[in-house]
Design an enzyme around this catalytic site. Structure first.
Site, PDB file in Angstrom:
ATOM      1  N   CYS A   9       0.877  -1.177   0.000  1.00  0.00           N
ATOM      2  CA  CYS A   9       0.000   0.000   0.000  1.00  0.00           C
ATOM      3  C   CYS A   9       0.911   1.222   0.000  1.00  0.00           C
ATOM      4  O   CYS A   9       2.041   1.147  -0.467  1.00  0.00           O
ATOM      5  CB  CYS A   9      -0.987  -0.024   1.166  1.00  0.00           C
ATOM      6  SG  CYS A   9      -0.278   0.186   2.806  1.00  0.00           S
ATOM      7  N   ARG A  15      -3.489  -0.650   5.591  1.00  0.00           N
ATOM      8  CA  ARG A  15      -4.012  -1.714   4.744  1.00  0.00           C
ATOM      9  C   ARG A  15      -3.074  -2.900   4.549  1.00  0.00           C
ATOM     10  O   ARG A  15      -3.473  -4.042   4.771  1.00  0.00           O
ATOM     11  CB  ARG A  15      -4.407  -1.142   3.372  1.00  0.00           C
ATOM     12  CG  ARG A  15      -5.548  -0.152   3.453  1.00  0.00           C
ATOM     13  CD  ARG A  15      -5.801   0.514   2.129  1.00  0.00           C
ATOM     14  NE  ARG A  15      -4.706   1.443   1.801  1.00  0.00           N
ATOM     15  CZ  ARG A  15      -4.614   2.112   0.661  1.00  0.00           C
ATOM     16  NH1 ARG A  15      -5.526   1.951  -0.270  1.00  0.00           N
ATOM     17  NH2 ARG A  15      -3.611   2.940   0.453  1.00  0.00           N
ATOM     18  N   ASP A 118      -8.089   3.857   1.062  1.00  0.00           N
ATOM     19  CA  ASP A 118      -7.211   4.150   2.189  1.00  0.00           C
ATOM     20  C   ASP A 118      -8.006   4.761   3.335  1.00  0.00           C
ATOM     21  O   ASP A 118      -8.595   5.836   3.183  1.00  0.00           O
ATOM     22  CB  ASP A 118      -6.113   5.111   1.744  1.00  0.00           C
ATOM     23  CG  ASP A 118      -4.989   5.250   2.755  1.00  0.00           C
ATOM     24  OD1 ASP A 118      -5.110   4.717   3.880  1.00  0.00           O
ATOM     25  OD2 ASP A 118      -3.984   5.899   2.409  1.00  0.00           O
TER      26      ASP A 118
END
Length: 145
Positions: A9, A15, A118
């Site tokens: 990420c 994440r 996100d």
């Protein structure tokens, strides 16, 4: 069969470590598959975001040892499978290591393939939504590991 999975990420604090830890949890002790994570713009040395850490903990997973690390070409090259959160991440990874283009996919490839948003600096409901997306995506990859 994939032996070395890398999850990517941006910051490597929400994440990708969540996915990494969920994969490890699902695979269990003694698995021959190794899973790690890194960030395109990692907050190097930082732990997992507090809300993401809390959600993992609530599901019986300890993420306290995680420290963010920066993605580099050697990490990409050593991976058999690279799973990214967003289409832009796939592009960034393949630009960094063009030879890896055939092994870079979206984490949610087997679901809707829209990418995982996100949640950084957002409310807990955003993190809960993202956790569910990541959990479902990890589950969708298990039959390939």
């Amino acid at each position: 069969m994939f032996q070395n999975v890398l999850v990517v990420c941006i910051g490597n604090i929400c994440r990708s470590p969540t996915a990494e830890l969920l994969f490890r949890h699902r695979l269990g002790e003694g698995s021959k598959v190794t899973v790690s994570s890194a960030g395109l713009g990692a907050m190097v040395g930082h732990g997992i975001d507090r809300t993401a850490l809390d959600l993992l903990s609530e599901h019986g997973i300890d993420g306290s040892a995680h420290r963010a690390r920066q993605l580099d070409r050697s990490l990409i090259r050593s991976a058999d499978l690279v799973l990214a959160m967003e289409r832009d991440h796939v592009g960034s990874v393949t630009r960094m290591a063009p030879e890896a283009s055939g092994k870079v996919f979206l984490l949610d490839r087997w679901l809707d393939g829209q990418g995982i948003p996100d949640p950084y600096r957002q409310s807990r409901p955003a993190f809960e939504h993202v956790y569910t997306l990541i959990n479902n995506s990890v589950n969708s990859w298990m039959k390939y590991l």
